[in-house]
Scaffold this active site. Structure first.
Site, PDB file in Angstrom:
ATOM      1  N   GLU A 108       0.812  -1.228   0.000  1.00 37.11           N
ATOM      2  CA  GLU A 108       0.000   0.000   0.000  1.00 37.11           C
ATOM      3  C   GLU A 108       0.835   1.264   0.000  1.00 37.11           C
ATOM      4  OE1 GLU A 108      -0.849  -2.676   1.535  1.00 37.11           O
ATOM      5  OE2 GLU A 108      -2.976  -2.989   1.122  1.00 37.11           O
ATOM      6  N   HIS A 117      -9.656  -4.846  11.356  1.00 37.22           N
ATOM      7  CA  HIS A 117     -10.344  -4.697  10.068  1.00 37.22           C
ATOM      8  C   HIS A 117     -11.665  -3.950  10.172  1.00 37.22           C
ATOM      9  CE1 HIS A 117      -7.441  -7.853   9.128  1.00 37.22           C
ATOM     10  NE2 HIS A 117      -7.638  -7.597   7.857  1.00 37.22           N
TER      11      HIS A 117
END
Lengths: 390, 376
Positions: free
Chosen positions: B101, B170
């Site tokens: 990322e 998450h």
């Protein structure tokens, strides 16, 4: 490395009052050890020697390895069923097919050595002391879960196993840190930090390599290369797929990760390497997962069913060890069947125990945000009148 | 230990959905299918398909727009938002990245500096924490630092906030974090029209825009108006939408919480308790304070709803802005924030249920706020 092997062989032979030659040629029930020759292609090295291809190991250990792998597979298959029955929620990443890595590692290490991995962690949790019941209960989100039901599939820990981590790559510098602590505290032990082929390109992995080498940490970096990072094949994510060479200034070893004895041999070698002060080492385990990336991924859109079937038929770690056990007359077919059956019974029982465990108490919602007595007097819930005072 | 969760549960409305179904099956079923809130055109679209059309339409119209992210191409998207795009536009414009990322976000920002219009997908916004330096320090601040010489027409998008049972790492909501950054625009769509219109607006916007989607909303269908189906449909960034007019209390929400707020409003109206006005923020930054202030001047009461943590959150910001505005003088009761609980998200289902707001909590808070009066 060869010299070390010879020494241990002699030691073992001395213990058993048998000459090495006898051990090598007569793997009878009288001898406690066997010497097994690994396939020539089991290792490929980079800037270091490869471990010896002949593995010296006790019969008990071999049988234990077999039992562990069979039980692990049963446990993962049970998880698969529970997920499909919607008793497990969220993410669930199974290690079916990759059992040799966790099992081979554990037999070569001690409780003082530490392991950390990412989210495909159920097998490691089991090998590092987590009971099957506590693992399954965690997946079900129950009180008896290894994390009290608060973590779920990706967040399982034991005193010498640091999870169970959800963010790809983050576990690698963490692992370097655990190794740092071991060195700092003078422990003669190593930390094995696992990551996948998908994670191998993360910048923080290289940052960890650099510090581990610079500061000569007892860190072993283990790339579990199962060829796919979720749906992306290794050659589509990595400019260099020779993961064991990616450490550059860190020597590396590629290992047949479908052979539990090759894994065992490589991990023993790696531990010896780092603990003797040679700094970090990189291992690449060539392995394969039969299932998809997770239970939400069928695993067949980016690879062929033929490939999966081929791996199952020709490279299965459990079948491979089974053949060796029979070939060396370590146990009989019937004894093997008994082990299989016992594993099934054990896992079935654990499933029942896990199911019987209740949900965590609501009071657990507020606990363990901080350490006890953290000086945090009050936590707010969803609105001002939902709160907790400590 | 004086946890009063149980106590709160006892005084709460027992079962909102049951109450609705018993009282008005037609209204209830239409509510539960979330059909009631847009025009009655007859065409329905899931949020996922709305996002997909937005991407497809914009990429067709402008060759400088490209999509990159993990599994966006050959896998057709981790959540299938980019389904079919690789087949339609080819590998030059739909790029599968490695799981890196920080690197691919930086690369995307760089390409935006150089004149392209990237849509940078994060599989979830949790993973964007690895890239947040690039979003904030490179994308958000550069136009300013360069005295206007460098532009960054980038769109960052992905699912934000809670899903179901995905646990602590998450489930975080990033609306407040990105909402505090000057130089960024931040949008948070609720329904399909929002999703399509805001994503198209974001892609067309020459500023860096953060699009906070929601995984649980991807599969939900909503009616799409004629206008929304058009290739040029955009929803203005920075304008909230009054989803339901009301007179007694204002509820401000964003993303999935809008649905719960509407359910609570319907329930309380049915029970004759109050007429609530529900505002769908649509944008976190810029925040449409004007719409909120005008509503508060009318209703005199305000409750905010969000999925993120309470401290330093979207609700906190709205409270502060109301305090500092003329709306303060119109309040008959203190503003109350309904938020996610101040805990890392637990996995166990019974615990996770207490971590995020739902219709029941919102209705309970509205009722309590209706019963308060300053100075009374």
């Amino acid at each position: 490395m060869l010299s070390t092997q010879k020494i241990s062989l002699a030691k073992v032979a001395a213990k058993a009052f048998i000459t090495p030659l006898t051990v090598r040629t007569f793997a009878s029930s009288a001898a406690r050890n066997v010497s097994i020759n690994l396939h020539k292609g089991s290792f490929e090295s980079y800037n270091c020697d490869a471990p010896a291809l002949d593995v010296e190991i006790s019969k008990e250990e071999l049988v234990r390895m077999y039992k562990s792998m069979v039980t692990m597979r049963r446990m993962e298959m049970a998880s698969d069923g529970l997920y499909k029955a919607k008793l497990i929620r969220g993410f669930c990443h199974l290690c079916t097919g990759q059992e040799a890595v966790a099992v081979g590692m554990e037999t070569a290490l001690t409780a003082e050595d530490k392991i950390i991995t990412a989210y495909r962690c159920h097998g490691f949790t089991y090998m590092r002391g987590g009971s099957i019941t506590s693992i399954l209960a965690e997946l079900l989100g129950r009180k008896a879960g290894i994390s009290g039901g608060k973590g779920g599939s990706m967040h399982m820990f034991t005193p010498n196993f640091f999870g169970g981590n959800g963010i790809v790559g983050a576990q690698v510098p963490l692992g370097a840190g655990i190794a740092f602590a071991q060195k700092y505290l003078g422990h003669k032990a190593a930390t094995f930090s696992l990551y996948g082929d998908g994670a191998s390109n993360q910048g923080q992995v290289f940052e960890a390599y650099n510090m581990a080498k610079l500061w000569e940490l007892p860190a072993v970096f283990v790339c579990e290369n199962n060829r796919y990072g979720m749906g992306t094949a290794a050659n589509r994510s990595s400019a260099n797929t020779s993961y064991f060479k990616r450490g550059d200034y860190i020597p590396g070893l590629k290992v047949n990760g479908m052979d539990v004895l090759a894994v065992h041999q490589a991990v023993a070698y790696a531990k010896e390497w780092t603990v003797s002060g040679k700094g970090p080492l990189l291992l690449e385990m060539e392995t394969y997962r039969y299932g998809g990336h997770s239970m939400s991924d069928p695993g067949t859109t980016y690879r062929t069913r033929e490939e999966i079937q081929h791996m199952r038929s020709n490279n299965d770690p459990i079948t491979g060890l089974k053949q060796r056990l029979l070939e060396f007359n370590i146990i009989t077919e019937d004894e093997m069947k008994a082990i299989d059956k016992a594993a099934r019974v054990e896992v079935d029982q654990a499933v029942e125990e896990a199911k019987a465990s209740g949900e965590p108490d609501l009071s657990e919602f507020w606990t363990q945000i901080y350490q006890k007595d953290a000086g945090i007097p009050y936590v707010r819930g969803r609105e001002p009148e939902e709160f907790h005072r400590y | 230990m004086s946890s009063i969760l149980k106590k709160a549960a006892v005084v709460s409305i027992p079962n909102v959905r049951q109450a609705l179904l018993r009282s008005n099956p037609v209204l209830a079923s239409s509510l539960l299918a979330k059909r009631a809130y847009n025009s009655k055109n007859g065409v329905e679209m899931t949020v996922r398909d709305a996002l997909n059309s937005a991407l497809e339409e914009e990429m067709t119209a402008d060759e400088k727009i490209y999509l990159l992210g993990e599994e966006v191409g050959q896998y057709n998207g981790a959540y299938k938002v980019s389904k079919g795009l690789l087949d339609k536009f080819g590998p030059k414009r739909v790029i599968d990245t490695p799981i890196t990322e920080s690197g691919f976000c930086g690369l995307a920002v760089g390409s935006a500096f150089a004149g392209l219009k990237p849509v940078c997908e994060f599989m979830t916004w949790n993973f964007a924490m690895q890239a947040i330096d690039q979003i904030v320090n490179s994308a958000a601040k550069t136009h300013y630092m360069s005295g206007g010489n460098v532009n960054c027409p980038i769109t960052f998008r992905g699912p934000n906030g809670a899903a179901a049972g995905v646990a602590a790492q998450h489930s975080q909501c990033f609306a407040a974090w990105y909402g505090s950054v000057p130089g960024l625009k931040v949008v948070s769509p609720w329904n399909s029209e929002d999703a399509k219109g805001l994503l198209k607006a974001a892609i067309r916007d020459p500023n860096p825009v953060v699009v906070l989607e929601n995984e649980l909303m991807y599969g939900v269908s909503f009616p799409m108006s004629e206008a929304a189906l058009s290739k040029d449909f955009v929803v203005e960034i920075g304008k909230a939408k009054i989803e339901k007019a009301g007179t007694d209390i204002t509820i401000v929400a964003h993303s999935r919480s809008v649905g719960f707020a509407l359910e609570a409003a319907m329930l309380l109206e049915k029970e004759g308790i109050c007429s609530a006005e529900v505002i769908n923020l649509r944008s976190i930054r810029p925040l449409d304070t004007e719409t909120i202030i005008n509503s508060v001047k009318k209703t005199n009461r305000l409750v905010t709803v969000e999925g993120g943590w309470p401290q330093y959150g979207v609700g906190s910001e709205i409270c502060a802005q109301i305090m500092e505005s003329e709306a303060f003088d119109h309040l008959d009761a203190p503003v109350v924030r309904v938020t996610g609980a101040d805990v890392p998200t637990p996995y166990a289902q019974n615990l996770e249920a207490y971590a995020f707001p739902d219709t029941e909590v919102i209705a309970r808070v509205i009722k309590r706020t209706m019963n308060k009066k300053i100075g009374a």
